[in-house]
Design a protein around this motif. Structure first.
Motif, short mmCIF file in Angstrom:
data_model
loop_
_atom_site.label_atom_id
_atom_site.label_comp_id
_atom_site.label_asym_id
_atom_site.label_seq_id
_atom_site.Cartn_x
_atom_site.Cartn_y
_atom_site.Cartn_z
N PRO A 38 0.94 -1.07 -0.03
CA PRO A 38 -0.16 0.01 0.09
C PRO A 38 0.87 1.54 -0.11
CG PRO A 38 -1.01 -1.57 1.44
CD PRO A 38 0.41 -2.02 0.95
N VAL A 39 0.33 2.40 -0.80
CA VAL A 39 1.22 3.40 -0.92
C VAL A 39 0.85 4.39 0.23
CG1 VAL A 39 1.22 5.62 -2.45
CG2 VAL A 39 1.15 3.38 -3.41
N ILE A 40 1.81 5.31 0.77
CA ILE A 40 1.86 6.17 1.71
C ILE A 40 2.15 7.38 1.01
CG2 ILE A 40 2.30 7.14 3.92
CD1 ILE A 40 3.21 4.10 4.97
N ARG A 41 1.08 8.23 1.07
CA ARG A 41 1.12 9.64 0.58
C ARG A 41 0.56 10.67 1.19
NH1 ARG A 41 3.75 11.26 -4.48
NH2 ARG A 41 2.83 13.03 -5.44
N GLU A 42 1.06 11.63 1.82
CA GLU A 42 0.36 12.79 2.69
C GLU A 42 0.85 13.87 2.59
OE1 GLU A 42 -1.95 11.97 4.55
OE2 GLU A 42 -1.71 9.82 4.63
N GLY A 45 2.12 19.35 5.45
CA GLY A 45 1.87 20.79 6.09
C GLY A 45 3.15 21.80 6.15
N HIS A 46 3.89 21.47 5.08
CA HIS A 46 5.16 22.56 5.11
C HIS A 46 5.51 22.58 3.68
CE1 HIS A 46 8.94 24.37 6.18
NE2 HIS A 46 9.56 23.55 5.49
N ALA A 47 5.88 23.74 2.99
CA ALA A 47 6.15 24.14 1.71
C ALA A 47 5.09 23.37 0.76
CB ALA A 47 7.66 23.40 1.59
N ASP A 48 3.93 23.24 1.22
CA ASP A 48 3.10 22.71 0.04
C ASP A 48 3.23 21.39 -0.42
OD1 ASP A 48 1.31 25.07 0.38
OD2 ASP A 48 2.39 25.84 -1.20
N ALA A 49 4.12 20.61 0.55
CA ALA A 49 4.86 19.17 -0.18
C ALA A 49 3.91 17.98 0.21
CB ALA A 49 6.02 19.18 0.53
N LEU A 50 4.05 17.08 -0.78
CA LEU A 50 3.47 15.80 -0.76
C LEU A 50 4.65 14.97 -0.65
CD1 LEU A 50 0.70 15.63 -3.37
CD2 LEU A 50 0.35 16.03 -1.19
N TYR A 51 4.49 14.04 0.57
CA TYR A 51 5.65 13.06 0.93
C TYR A 51 5.11 11.67 1.11
CZ TYR A 51 9.46 10.88 3.16
OH TYR A 51 10.68 10.16 3.56
N GLY A 52 5.87 10.64 0.76
CA GLY A 52 5.34 9.40 1.15
C GLY A 52 6.21 8.09 0.63
N PHE A 53 5.67 6.98 0.52
CA PHE A 53 6.42 5.97 0.29
C PHE A 53 5.90 4.96 -0.45
CE2 PHE A 53 7.18 7.26 4.60
CZ PHE A 53 8.70 7.24 4.65
N LYS A 54 6.55 4.36 -1.71
CA LYS A 54 6.15 3.27 -2.43
C LYS A 54 7.19 2.16 -2.16
CE LYS A 54 3.66 6.20 -5.97
NZ LYS A 54 3.56 6.52 -7.45
N SER A 55 6.58 0.78 -2.30
CA SER A 55 7.44 -0.12 -2.15
C SER A 55 6.75 -1.61 -2.33
CB SER A 55 7.52 -0.42 -0.42
OG SER A 55 6.46 -0.47 0.30
N GLY A 56 7.46 -2.42 -2.57
CA GLY A 56 7.08 -3.71 -3.21
C GLY A 56 8.14 -4.76 -3.30
N LYS A 67 10.73 3.08 -2.36
CA LYS A 67 11.12 4.76 -2.77
C LYS A 67 10.49 5.63 -1.84
CE LYS A 67 9.10 7.22 -6.49
NZ LYS A 67 8.75 7.74 -7.45
N SER A 68 11.26 6.67 -1.51
CA SER A 68 10.91 7.62 -0.41
C SER A 68 10.89 8.90 -0.82
CB SER A 68 11.71 7.54 0.86
OG SER A 68 11.33 8.79 1.78
N GLY A 69 9.94 9.85 -1.05
CA GLY A 69 9.97 10.90 -1.63
C GLY A 69 8.78 11.71 -1.97
#
Length: 321
Positions: A38-42, A45-56, A67-69
């Protein structure tokens, strides 16, 4: 553990490498030999950024990792790409870290390779006009990868900020192709293949824009709420994707699914076409749509190629943990 820098990745990985790796991931996923977590993407609340993880884990190729970014919209003003990421690979037999690989260039290459695979397997053989919706950083990678799949004679493009279209014009010139900026109406009426690669949260292309026989590679929608094409257009097309669960939750298909216009059963994994289990396009007049949501397995596959190549060529930094 190996460390492979962004610069090394740019020097090592070719479009052919990316296409082969991504095509292999599609096939492995469809055969059940590879799966994404499952993807984590949130929003942080800083720099209008979206951040998360994709894995498998890809059992067929022995690749495990993440992948983190994410996306920092103000980076371009700082001379950086808006998408920032790093890939971490682990030994699937022991869990030991194997490599840390710069992910920015690889992300751009694998995203372009994914749409290129869809063009190879789904676009009409006689496709001659390539339509580009979007002129951001990723658009040049998309155009170059697409141009290798069909004998295009012309590129036409549209962008919400017309001043950015020079990027498409310059890339088309590099490929020896004429370029013309057009309206969305003309783009839909003339293009045989359309790539959408924007960060839009509202539909750009409608059902009325698109003529029979076109292949759409929708590559920008990878987050809840994003949208590049109208739900009615999605519903009118034969649908393919990298991963069905992501397509209906964070991909271009999410809005048509929410409106009850399509069901998951209507969406075919592109790997089934690669494997020969699905015929793909069934007629010259069929509208085909690839919903490229972006799967971590593709990043991992290309990072694995980069790590192996860098190690073999003595270009990786080795750390002893």
């Amino acid at each position: 553990m190996l460390v492979v820098t962004e610069e090394t990745c740019r020097n090592l990985i070719t479009r052919e490498d990316a296409f082969t790796a991504v095509e292999g991931v599609f096939a492995a996923m469809a055969s059940g030999e590879a799966y994404n977590f499952p993807v984590i993407r949130e929003a942080i609340g800083h720099a209008d950024a979206l951040y998360g993880f994709k894995s498998g884990f890809d059992r067929a190729h022995g690749v495990l990792g993440l992948k983190s970014g994410g996306y920092w919209p103000g980076n371009e003003k700082r001379g950086l790409t808006n998408h920032q990421s790093t890939v971490f690979l682990f030994d699937p037999d022991t869990g030991r870290p194997q490599a840390m690989v710069g992910g920015n260039y690889l992300t751009a290459m694998r995203t372009a390779a994914a749409s290129a695979v869809s063009i190879r397997y789904l676009a009409r053989p006689d496709a001659r006009v390539l339509g580009m919706v979007g002129a951001g950083f990723q658009s040049t990678f998309q155009m170059r990868a697409a141009a290798a799949q069909r004998e295009f004679e012309k590129v036409i493009g549209w962008n919400p900020h017309p001043e950015m279209l020079s990027r498409l014009e310059e890339t088309a010139a590099e490929l020896g192709l004429p370029f013309e900026a057009v309206t969305l109406e003309r783009l839909g009426a003339e293009a045989d293949v359309v790539i959408t690669i924007t960060s839009s949260f509202a539909p750009i292309l409608t059902r009325d824009h698109v003529r029979p026989g076109v292949h759409l590679a929708c590559m920008g929608t990878d987050t809840k709420g994003k949208q590049e094409v109208a739900a009615e257009l999605v519903a009118a097309a034969t649908l393919f994707t990298d991963e069905v669960t992501q397509a209906v939750s964070i991909g271009e298909c999410q809005h048509a699914a929410e409106a009850g216009l399509i069901e998951e059963a209507r969406i075919t994994p592109l790997g089934a076409v690669v494997n020969g289990a699905h015929p793909g396009r069934s007629s010259p007049d069929e509208i085909t749509l690839f919903d490229g949501t972006g799967v971590g397995l593709q990043d991992l596959a290309l990072a694995s190629v980069a790590a192996s190549s860098a190690r073999d060529k003595g270009l990786a930094i080795e750390l002893h943990l």
